[in-house]
Motif scaffolding. Structure first.
Motif, PDB file in Angstrom:
ATOM      1  N   THR A  41       0.856  -1.177   0.000  1.00  0.00           N
ATOM      2  CA  THR A  41       0.000   0.000   0.000  1.00  0.00           C
ATOM      3  C   THR A  41       0.897   1.232   0.000  1.00  0.00           C
ATOM      4  O   THR A  41       1.809   1.341   0.828  1.00  0.00           O
ATOM      5  N   LYS A  65       0.962   5.703  -0.752  1.00  0.00           N
ATOM      6  CA  LYS A  65       0.172   6.922  -0.903  1.00  0.00           C
ATOM      7  C   LYS A  65       0.708   7.681  -2.106  1.00  0.00           C
ATOM      8  O   LYS A  65       1.895   7.993  -2.184  1.00  0.00           O
ATOM      9  N   GLN A  66      -0.179   7.943  -3.068  1.00  0.00           N
ATOM     10  CA  GLN A  66       0.174   8.739  -4.239  1.00  0.00           C
ATOM     11  C   GLN A  66      -0.721   9.968  -4.225  1.00  0.00           C
ATOM     12  O   GLN A  66      -1.912   9.881  -4.518  1.00  0.00           O
ATOM     13  N   VAL A 113      -4.250   9.811  -2.476  1.00  0.00           N
ATOM     14  CA  VAL A 113      -4.907   8.526  -2.713  1.00  0.00           C
ATOM     15  C   VAL A 113      -4.012   7.369  -2.266  1.00  0.00           C
ATOM     16  O   VAL A 113      -2.821   7.344  -2.567  1.00  0.00           O
ATOM     17  N   LYS A 159      -3.023   3.565  -2.756  1.00  0.00           N
ATOM     18  CA  LYS A 159      -3.111   2.575  -3.828  1.00  0.00           C
ATOM     19  C   LYS A 159      -2.360   1.317  -3.428  1.00  0.00           C
ATOM     20  O   LYS A 159      -1.432   1.367  -2.629  1.00  0.00           O
ATOM     21  N   VAL A 211       0.017  -1.506  -5.045  1.00  0.00           N
ATOM     22  CA  VAL A 211       0.853  -1.726  -6.220  1.00  0.00           C
ATOM     23  C   VAL A 211       1.674  -2.997  -6.036  1.00  0.00           C
ATOM     24  O   VAL A 211       2.030  -3.363  -4.901  1.00  0.00           O
TER      25      VAL A 211
END
Length: 141
Positions: free
Chosen positions: A65, A67-68, A71, A73, A75
């Motif tokens: 997990t 943070k972008q 949000v 996400k 990956v």
């Protein structure tokens, strides 16, 4: 009385164990589910987790997990190195096993097998209990 303890030795002599396996129930077969484990490496060399297999999913991959922006996400993480004398804990909000292409939903109360394959050690298969969809860990169920 003699008691013998036989560790799970990898092909390279590394002692690796998998502890605390558990998964969250899935809501729909069309949605991925998540599983979690802790991998311990008692060897003086790192071990690399390169693949996962389970009969309940067409694909199983380690994701993380991130943070972008604003949000969160999930990956793909790629191979995971378990440090020499260390561990990697997969848990909600961090590394986790994504179970994708489910044949059917996995339900609370059932168990399934998960095989972890390492680049430099023998595979390890564990039995994974399934807890509720919102569980944060086995103690939460």
């Amino acid at each position: 009385m003699l008691v013998f303890v036989i560790p799970a030795w990898g092909q390279d002599g590394a002692t690796i164990s998998v502890q605390q396996p558990w998964a969250r129930a899935s809501i729909l077969a069309s949605r991925p589910a998540a599983a979690y484990v802790t991998i311990l490496n008692k060897d003086d060399r790192p071990a690399t987790l390169v693949a996962l297999e389970t009969p309940v999913a067409g694909r199983a991959e380690v994701h993380r997990t991130v943070k972008q922006g604003d949000v969160m996400k999930m990956v793909p993480a790629g191979p995971i190195e378990v440090p020499a004398g260390g561990s990697v804990r997969m848990e909600p909000g961090g590394y986790h096993v994504m179970l994708m292409d489910l044949e059917r939903p996995i339900e609370k109360g059932e168990t399934f097998t998960l095989t972890l394959r390492f680049a430099n050690a023998s595979p390890i298969t564990v039995s994974v209990p399934v807890f509720g969809p919102g569980a944060r860990g086995p103690e939460d169920d």
